[in-house]
Design a protein around this motif. Structure first.
Motif, PDB file in Angstrom:
ATOM      1  N   LEU A 189       3.707  -1.493  -2.989  1.00  0.00           N
ATOM      2  CA  LEU A 189       5.293  -1.477  -3.413  1.00  0.00           C
ATOM      3  C   LEU A 189       5.790  -1.958  -2.448  1.00  0.00           C
ATOM      4  O   LEU A 189       6.397  -3.106  -2.937  1.00  0.00           O
ATOM      5  N   GLY A 190       5.581  -2.028  -0.734  1.00  0.00           N
ATOM      6  CA  GLY A 190       6.211  -2.701  -0.145  1.00  0.00           C
ATOM      7  C   GLY A 190       6.144  -4.186   0.271  1.00  0.00           C
ATOM      8  O   GLY A 190       7.167  -5.177   0.068  1.00  0.00           O
ATOM      9  N   ASN A 191       5.056  -4.638  -0.473  1.00  0.00           N
ATOM     10  CA  ASN A 191       4.633  -6.190  -0.326  1.00  0.00           C
ATOM     11  C   ASN A 191       5.421  -7.127  -1.645  1.00  0.00           C
ATOM     12  O   ASN A 191       5.610  -7.575  -1.141  1.00  0.00           O
ATOM     13  N   LEU A 192       5.223  -6.087  -2.478  1.00  0.00           N
ATOM     14  CA  LEU A 192       5.884  -6.424  -3.742  1.00  0.00           C
ATOM     15  C   LEU A 192       7.701  -6.664  -3.194  1.00  0.00           C
ATOM     16  O   LEU A 192       7.876  -7.579  -3.370  1.00  0.00           O
ATOM     17  N   GLU A 193       7.968  -5.682  -2.360  1.00  0.00           N
ATOM     18  CA  GLU A 193       9.696  -5.358  -2.420  1.00  0.00           C
ATOM     19  C   GLU A 193       9.768  -6.783  -1.732  1.00  0.00           C
ATOM     20  O   GLU A 193      10.564  -7.367  -1.803  1.00  0.00           O
ATOM     21  N   ARG A 194       9.044  -6.669  -0.531  1.00  0.00           N
ATOM     22  CA  ARG A 194       9.353  -8.015   0.613  1.00  0.00           C
ATOM     23  C   ARG A 194       8.944  -9.766  -0.504  1.00  0.00           C
ATOM     24  O   ARG A 194      10.006 -10.411  -0.279  1.00  0.00           O
ATOM     25  N   ARG A 195       8.225  -9.817  -1.379  1.00  0.00           N
ATOM     26  CA  ARG A 195       8.363 -10.634  -2.054  1.00  0.00           C
ATOM     27  C   ARG A 195       9.714 -11.332  -2.679  1.00  0.00           C
ATOM     28  O   ARG A 195      10.482 -11.851  -2.924  1.00  0.00           O
ATOM     29  N   ARG A 196       9.375  -9.807  -3.393  1.00  0.00           N
ATOM     30  CA  ARG A 196      11.577 -10.081  -3.990  1.00  0.00           C
ATOM     31  C   ARG A 196      12.231 -10.130  -3.636  1.00  0.00           C
ATOM     32  O   ARG A 196      13.116 -10.552  -3.410  1.00  0.00           O
TER      33      ARG A 196
END
Lengths: 61, 408
Positions: B117-124
């Motif tokens: 989730l954190g990774n997705l957030e950073r990508r976002r």
């Protein structure tokens, strides 16, 4: 003969009647013609008066 | 040098692994492939280099079915499934297993959804920043929304509940508004999303004149399901869409990058339908108000013109009457004068004839004879002098008759 012509001739005859005529026949002829002209003028005036009266009636409101 | 059989070497390697990695360890990797087979989940883990071009490490892993059930129970079925998607960045607890015949395989013991989730957030965030830098976050929102959006190009999965919810909601609106909704079917989750939506947008662009706006709807999904909507290429394509885009991709709290680039983002397909119906209601209300104002203005104008006409009619009537009356008076006066003049002329003419008649009477010979004068003639010629008389008959006319004398 219109009214003006009749009047002119009548005036001329009335003047001539104040002179001595050439003869009796001429005198009688002039008087007769004058009477005829006076009758004509009277008839014309009467006719005109009647015409005027009729017009007056027709324009009466 | 000693020669050993393969099995001995394999056993030796297995011991090396077992001795050196006795405990499970946490690794971070990207899921290059995910396959399910007889309840087990087979993963290909990779690590890419800095520029994402080359793979610098790759190992196979498996989640045994029993373990998977425990992981589902621990983190939730939906979240776990979301994490175990191709392309996801994952943090897994693995133990190493070397089998003499099947070789090296990592056995997944647990996974860390927060990492994904954190990774997705950073990508976002990175995508958002890139789009913001290029100034296209509000590009679609700047397109004006048509006042009556009724012709819709809908991008959805044809089997999704969202599409049928949306269609039903539109059809059952209480105001009788009619909508046409053409479905452009596309995957709305997973790695195909960007490509399929982009293709659909291009197709819609070619028939741009037939639509008022583009709607992207999808039923509910987990947090990781939404990852596809954070894709930069997808968001750029949507921002550049030829028509305003409205989305309802079924999420309550989270905001995807897609939500930021579209004209309007709503929570569910149903909410999109309600929004469209409301837009039509507002337009209709505005039109009705305009209609009322036009009617009121027209009535006022008509009323004003009518009274103005009435006033003019009265004025015309009054003027006409006055002119007519003046004419009547003038005519009556002229008539009176005419009759007076005619009578006067006739009277004058009559007088004259009377005078002429009197003159004639005075001049006629009989009148003179009546007063005692005589008219003397000889053969018709009138004698006015004695010298003119010749011997013979002389006729003398008197009042009452003729006398014939003879001259010697």
């Amino acid at each position: 003969m219109n009214y003006t012509e009749a009047q002119a001739e009548l005036e001329k005859i009335l003047e001539q009647l104040q002179e001595v005529p050439a003869d009796i026949d001429q005198l009688h002829a002039r008087v007769a013609r004058a009477e005829q002209l006076i009758a004509l003028c009277r008839a014309k005036l009467r006719g005109a008066a009647e015409e005027v009266a009729r017009l007056r009636e027709s324009t009466e409101e | 040098m000693e020669t050993m059989p393969l099995s001995r070497l394999a056993t030796f390697i297995r011991r090396v692994f077992a001795l050196n990695l006795p405990e499970p360890v946490w690794v971070s990797a990207e899921l290059a492939q995910v396959n399910e087979s007889r309840g087990h989940t087979w993963l290909t883990l990779v690590e890419k280099g800095e520029n994402e071009a080359g793979i610098i490490a790759q190992l196979e892993a498996v989640i045994w079915s029993g373990k998977l059930k425990r992981i589902h129970k621990l983190h939730g079925l939906r979240l776990t499934r979301g994490v175990l998607q191709e392309g996801m960045s994952v943090r897994l607890q693995v133990s190493t297993s070397f089998h003499e015949r099947y070789g090296l395989r990592l056995i997944v013991e647990d996974l860390d959804p927060e990492h994904t989730l954190g990774n997705l957030e950073r990508r976002r965030q990175a995508t958002l920043e890139a789009l913001s830098r290029d100034g296209i976050l509000d590009r679609n929102a700047r397109q004006p929304l048509p006042p009556a959006p009724q012709r819709l190009a809908v991008i959805s999965a044809d089997t999704a509940a969202g599409w049928s919810d949306f269609r039903r909601q539109l059809a059952e609106n209480g105001y009788g508004y009619s909508f046409t909704a053409d479905l452009y079917s596309a995957a709305l989750q997973g790695q195909q999303t960007t490509e399929e939506i982009t293709t659909r947008l291009r197709q819609i662009g070619r028939r741009k004149a037939e639509y008022d706006l583009i709607v992207i709807v999808r039923g509910g999904g987990g947090k990781t399901d939404l990852a596809a909507f954070d894709d930069e290429a997808l968001c750029r394509a949507v921002a550049d869409a030829p028509l305003p885009v409205i989305v309802g991709i079924g999420h309550e709290i989270d905001i995807t990058v897609l939500d930021r680039v579209v004209h309007r983002s709503l929570k569910t397909p149903t909410a999109v339908a309600a929004y469209l119906i409301d837009a039509l209601l507002q337009t209709e209300t505005r039109l009705l108000n305009l209609g009322r104002r036009i009617a009121a203005t027209a009535t006022a104008l008509l009323h004003g013109e009518t009274s103005s006409l009435d006033r003019k009619a009265i004025a015309i009537h009054q003027t006409g009457t006055a002119v007519l009356e003046a004419g009547h008076l003038r005519t009556a006066a002229q008539r009176k004068e005419l009759h007076y003049l005619v009578r006067h002329q006739l009277e004058r003419a009559g007088d004259r004839v009377r005078q002429q008649s009197m003159l004639l009477n005075a001049l006629r010979p009989e009148t003179t004879l009546a007063r005692g004068y005589a008219l003397v003639s000889q053969e018709g010629r009138i004698l006015t002098s004695p010298d003119k008389a010749v011997p013979g008959k002389v006729e003398v006319r008197l009042r009452d008759g003729k006398l014939v004398l003879r001259r010697d």
